[in-house]
Design a protein around this motif. Sequence first.
Motif, PDB file in Angstrom:
ATOM      1  N   LEU A  19      -5.252   1.591  15.087  1.00  0.00           N
ATOM      2  CA  LEU A  19      -4.273   2.391  15.852  1.00  0.00           C
ATOM      3  C   LEU A  19      -3.401   3.136  14.864  1.00  0.00           C
ATOM      4  O   LEU A  19      -2.949   2.570  13.885  1.00  0.00           O
ATOM      5  N   PHE A  20      -3.173   4.418  15.162  1.00  0.00           N
ATOM      6  CA  PHE A  20      -2.365   5.199  14.236  1.00  0.00           C
ATOM      7  C   PHE A  20      -0.907   5.087  14.642  1.00  0.00           C
ATOM      8  O   PHE A  20      -0.303   6.027  15.144  1.00  0.00           O
ATOM      9  N   VAL A  21      -0.351   3.898  14.439  1.00  0.00           N
ATOM     10  CA  VAL A  21       1.045   3.685  14.773  1.00  0.00           C
ATOM     11  C   VAL A  21       1.856   3.958  13.514  1.00  0.00           C
ATOM     12  O   VAL A  21       1.708   3.258  12.533  1.00  0.00           O
ATOM     13  N   LEU A  22       2.656   4.985  13.581  1.00  0.00           N
ATOM     14  CA  LEU A  22       3.399   5.387  12.389  1.00  0.00           C
ATOM     15  C   LEU A  22       4.885   5.147  12.577  1.00  0.00           C
ATOM     16  O   LEU A  22       5.721   5.935  12.152  1.00  0.00           O
ATOM     17  N   LEU A  23       5.222   4.054  13.236  1.00  0.00           N
ATOM     18  CA  LEU A  23       6.611   3.688  13.438  1.00  0.00           C
ATOM     19  C   LEU A  23       7.383   4.804  14.133  1.00  0.00           C
ATOM     20  O   LEU A  23       8.564   5.023  13.884  1.00  0.00           O
ATOM     21  N   GLY A  24       6.687   5.535  14.999  1.00  0.00           N
ATOM     22  CA  GLY A  24       7.357   6.633  15.699  1.00  0.00           C
ATOM     23  C   GLY A  24       7.537   7.844  14.821  1.00  0.00           C
ATOM     24  O   GLY A  24       8.299   8.744  15.134  1.00  0.00           O
ATOM     25  N   PHE A  25       6.830   7.876  13.648  1.00  0.00           N
ATOM     26  CA  PHE A  25       7.010   9.010  12.746  1.00  0.00           C
ATOM     27  C   PHE A  25       6.454  10.257  13.398  1.00  0.00           C
ATOM     28  O   PHE A  25       5.380  10.255  13.949  1.00  0.00           O
ATOM     29  N   ALA A  67       9.443  17.374   4.920  1.00  0.00           N
ATOM     30  CA  ALA A  67       8.998  15.991   4.729  1.00  0.00           C
ATOM     31  C   ALA A  67      10.210  15.064   4.729  1.00  0.00           C
ATOM     32  O   ALA A  67      11.244  15.364   4.132  1.00  0.00           O
ATOM     33  N   THR A  68      10.067  13.925   5.397  1.00  0.00           N
ATOM     34  CA  THR A  68      11.192  13.007   5.585  1.00  0.00           C
ATOM     35  C   THR A  68      10.714  11.571   5.435  1.00  0.00           C
ATOM     36  O   THR A  68       9.593  11.234   5.827  1.00  0.00           O
ATOM     37  N   VAL A  69      11.582  10.739   4.866  1.00  0.00           N
ATOM     38  CA  VAL A  69      11.321   9.301   4.835  1.00  0.00           C
ATOM     39  C   VAL A  69      11.774   8.721   6.170  1.00  0.00           C
ATOM     40  O   VAL A  69      12.956   8.825   6.534  1.00  0.00           O
ATOM     41  N   MET A  70      10.864   8.127   6.941  1.00  0.00           N
ATOM     42  CA  MET A  70      11.183   7.523   8.222  1.00  0.00           C
ATOM     43  C   MET A  70      11.401   6.026   7.999  1.00  0.00           C
ATOM     44  O   MET A  70      10.576   5.353   7.379  1.00  0.00           O
ATOM     45  N   ILE A 110      12.889  -4.374   6.056  1.00  0.00           N
ATOM     46  CA  ILE A 110      12.954  -2.910   6.087  1.00  0.00           C
ATOM     47  C   ILE A 110      11.551  -2.361   5.849  1.00  0.00           C
ATOM     48  O   ILE A 110      10.811  -2.844   4.982  1.00  0.00           O
ATOM     49  N   ARG A 111      11.173  -1.325   6.616  1.00  0.00           N
ATOM     50  CA  ARG A 111       9.885  -0.633   6.459  1.00  0.00           C
ATOM     51  C   ARG A 111      10.144   0.863   6.458  1.00  0.00           C
ATOM     52  O   ARG A 111      11.042   1.346   7.137  1.00  0.00           O
ATOM     53  N   TRP A 112       9.350   1.610   5.722  1.00  0.00           N
ATOM     54  CA  TRP A 112       9.508   3.061   5.671  1.00  0.00           C
ATOM     55  C   TRP A 112       8.170   3.721   5.365  1.00  0.00           C
ATOM     56  O   TRP A 112       7.205   3.069   4.939  1.00  0.00           O
ATOM     57  N   ALA A 127      -2.517  -0.021   8.383  1.00  0.00           N
ATOM     58  CA  ALA A 127      -2.677  -1.344   7.774  1.00  0.00           C
ATOM     59  C   ALA A 127      -1.322  -1.947   7.422  1.00  0.00           C
ATOM     60  O   ALA A 127      -1.117  -3.167   7.542  1.00  0.00           O
ATOM     61  N   ALA A 128      -0.371  -1.094   6.993  1.00  0.00           N
ATOM     62  CA  ALA A 128       0.963  -1.591   6.673  1.00  0.00           C
ATOM     63  C   ALA A 128       1.644  -2.131   7.925  1.00  0.00           C
ATOM     64  O   ALA A 128       2.401  -3.116   7.868  1.00  0.00           O
ATOM     65  N   ASP A 129       1.400  -1.486   9.092  1.00  0.00           N
ATOM     66  CA  ASP A 129       1.945  -1.986  10.354  1.00  0.00           C
ATOM     67  C   ASP A 129       1.353  -3.340  10.716  1.00  0.00           C
ATOM     68  O   ASP A 129       2.009  -4.180  11.334  1.00  0.00           O
ATOM     69  N   MET A 130       0.106  -3.562  10.342  1.00  0.00           N
ATOM     70  CA  MET A 130      -0.576  -4.808  10.687  1.00  0.00           C
ATOM     71  C   MET A 130      -0.236  -5.948   9.709  1.00  0.00           C
ATOM     72  O   MET A 130      -0.412  -7.125  10.042  1.00  0.00           O
ATOM     73  N   SER A 131       0.247  -5.586   8.501  1.00  0.00           N
ATOM     74  CA  SER A 131       0.516  -6.618   7.488  1.00  0.00           C
ATOM     75  C   SER A 131       1.777  -6.242   6.718  1.00  0.00           C
ATOM     76  O   SER A 131       1.744  -5.381   5.823  1.00  0.00           O
ATOM     77  N   PHE A 132       2.890  -6.885   7.042  1.00  0.00           N
ATOM     78  CA  PHE A 132       4.149  -6.574   6.382  1.00  0.00           C
ATOM     79  C   PHE A 132       4.107  -6.995   4.915  1.00  0.00           C
ATOM     80  O   PHE A 132       4.649  -6.304   4.048  1.00  0.00           O
ATOM     81  N   SER A 133       3.458  -8.088   4.627  1.00  0.00           N
ATOM     82  CA  SER A 133       3.380  -8.542   3.232  1.00  0.00           C
ATOM     83  C   SER A 133       2.637  -7.517   2.379  1.00  0.00           C
ATOM     84  O   SER A 133       3.004  -7.270   1.221  1.00  0.00           O
ATOM     85  N   SER A 134       1.606  -6.885   2.955  1.00  0.00           N
ATOM     86  CA  SER A 134       0.880  -5.849   2.212  1.00  0.00           C
ATOM     87  C   SER A 134       1.757  -4.616   2.049  1.00  0.00           C
ATOM     88  O   SER A 134       1.688  -3.933   1.023  1.00  0.00           O
ATOM     89  N   ALA A 135       2.588  -4.310   3.065  1.00  0.00           N
ATOM     90  CA  ALA A 135       3.494  -3.172   2.955  1.00  0.00           C
ATOM     91  C   ALA A 135       4.498  -3.390   1.825  1.00  0.00           C
ATOM     92  O   ALA A 135       4.826  -2.461   1.081  1.00  0.00           O
ATOM     93  N   VAL A 136       5.005  -4.624   1.685  1.00  0.00           N
ATOM     94  CA  VAL A 136       5.943  -4.938   0.603  1.00  0.00           C
ATOM     95  C   VAL A 136       5.255  -4.765  -0.738  1.00  0.00           C
ATOM     96  O   VAL A 136       5.818  -4.186  -1.677  1.00  0.00           O
ATOM     97  N   LYS A 137       3.999  -5.178  -0.811  1.00  0.00           N
ATOM     98  CA  LYS A 137       3.263  -5.094  -2.079  1.00  0.00           C
ATOM     99  C   LYS A 137       2.984  -3.639  -2.454  1.00  0.00           C
ATOM    100  O   LYS A 137       2.914  -3.297  -3.630  1.00  0.00           O
TER     101      LYS A 137
END
Length: 688
Positions: free
Chosen positions: A12-18, A24-27, A39-41, A144-154
């Motif tokens: 799913l292309f869930v982009l945190l409502g981006f 260009a903007t950091v969401m 925190i996620r961005w 993938a970052a939405d599905m795995s927060f630990s991977s997003a942190v990494k």
Amino acid sequence: MLKIKLLSIFLLFVLLGFSQTKKATVMVNARAQKDKILIRWAVNSPSEWQKANKKGFVITRTTVLRDGNIVSKPEKIILTPKPLIPEPLDSWIDLVQKDSNAAIIAQSIYGDSFEVSGAKEGDISTIINMADELDQRYTFALYAADMSFSSAVKAGWGFVDSDVKKNEVYAYQVKVFESPQVKESSYMIGLKDYSVLPAPTDFIAVPDDKKILLSWDYETFKRIYTSFMVEKSSDGINFSPIANTPLVNLNDKEDHPSKTMYYVDTLSVNDKIYHYRLYGITSFGEKGELTKPITATGIAAVVTPARIIDYKIINSNEVNLEWEYPAASEGFIQGYEINLADNDKGPYKVVSKIIPPSERKLNFKENLYPSNYFTISVIGKNNQRLTSQSMLVQPVDSIPPAKPIGLEGVIDSLGVVRLKWKPNQEKDLRGYRILKANNTGEEFVDIYHKSFVGTNYKDSVSLKMTNSKVYYRIAAEDMRFNISDPSDVLVLDKPDKIPPAAPIFKDYDNKDGKVHLKWIRSYSEDVVGYSLRRREKGQEKWLEIKQINDTIQEFTDDRVENKKTYQYAILAKDKSNLWSSFDHSVVTVQVMDFTPVKIITFLQGLPDRENKKITLTWDYNKTKDKVLSMSIYKNLKGTPPTLWKEINGDVFTLEDKNLKINMEYEYHLIPSLQSNSPAKEEVLTVVY
């Protein structure tokens, strides 16, 4: 090189409502825990996202509230002394072995190529635009970052702030290091914002043949959860996930948002109870509360149709139907429904309540069509319907429709006729026959030549024809071509655009200085009166000398002058104030009056023996013709008169001295008029 092939992953292309903006903007998104803030961005531009992975992200935290009060001097600290960038490739190996989402992120950041393989029809990979590899890297990485927060942190796209206090509220600002072209963003949050993640609502199960359709409210929870997981149990105690990856909604689009999310679980057998429960998963990897378990059982599909095998017509509105269905299959169905249409292609209408499975006959008592197509539907326990082929039932019908009523209409100034009437109520009504006649007593003619469908009809009439009325009737016709009695006759007056026929003079005479006229009346039926007009010949203007009703056909004009020529016209007027033509309605008359005109109004003779004379005195009518001269004849009474004197018209007295005593004289005075009209002779007798 780390090369990873993604095998049939449901993305799913869930982009945190981006959303894409011009710059260009950091969401930024954040979620409070009991003792920390997550925190996620992400950058909303693929190209800037790729650059930011190399430059890194800087997080600044500002304390804005403490104990509910605004901090007078905001306390700002940088949480990332060094910009956050993805960890080296080697450090990903252990996480990749345990988490496929980590593999996707690592490949999107470090891979020389990015390939989606093993895709099946309908998988998310078939939706992605394969032409742009950078877009693929970007999209898959953020998913993938939405599905795995630990991977997003990494990957440097997430951060955990544990140095927080319950009585404080913070503003987190995230920006790309040394990249002013990318707009920074902030998110304000505190530990007080922590809340328990709710359980999804409206979780229901609809059974079918060896499958269960699960659905739940998606619209309410799509801003809380990026994916969902259904757990299944056969005993209601031991539950396990229904899929290897979380369930995402591919049907939710900005222009067509989804309200409900669906999942179909296939079953190996029917008639076995299964238990289901559901929870949501946030973009930070948090699992929400579980729903209460629901149960469902697969229901066997209806595979055997019923079949109508016979019918018996009772009358034109009643028929007995009979059908067959295996008795062994009765336990798998709710019952039957009878459907009816007036043609084989339909549309069909359900005309019965659900009939119990054990029944095989139905007495149908409603208005039947001329041609009736019956079908029977078997209703399964899951409301599935299996419908038979149709059977044609045609009752005998010799009864015509009811006589149409309510016929009315108007004719406009252009001769357009608009008819309307009340519709008949017969189900087998074919239409209406439109009948017309132009005159009373004339036979009505079918002007449409077939059945007209509807209750509004437009016709036209000629306004040049002399008939002033037009007559209409309609008759209803059914599907068996039975025709009703005609409606009452509708009589419509045509707009009067045609002048009435002109009356004609049939005779005239000129007598005693009067003109006597006779005429033939107009034959038009709508004549309301006549106008008799006169003018001297050579004049343009007509003078109306008499208004005449329809019963008078002659007139005497005594206001004429001798030897003048007059023209007379007789005109007819109809109800629409139209006048007949002057053609053939004009007669010319010359007045020739030979009746002597009385000109002398005063005449006397006075004998005077003393002076031996008779004095004659007279006068003329000044309103009559001018007197030019006068001749006076004289004689003794009993003898013929002879001319005595010729005098001018301006002489009004005369003396006669040629007399004898005791004689009776007669004087004859004849004026001569300027108009040459004869003047009346006046005789005066005088005794001398």
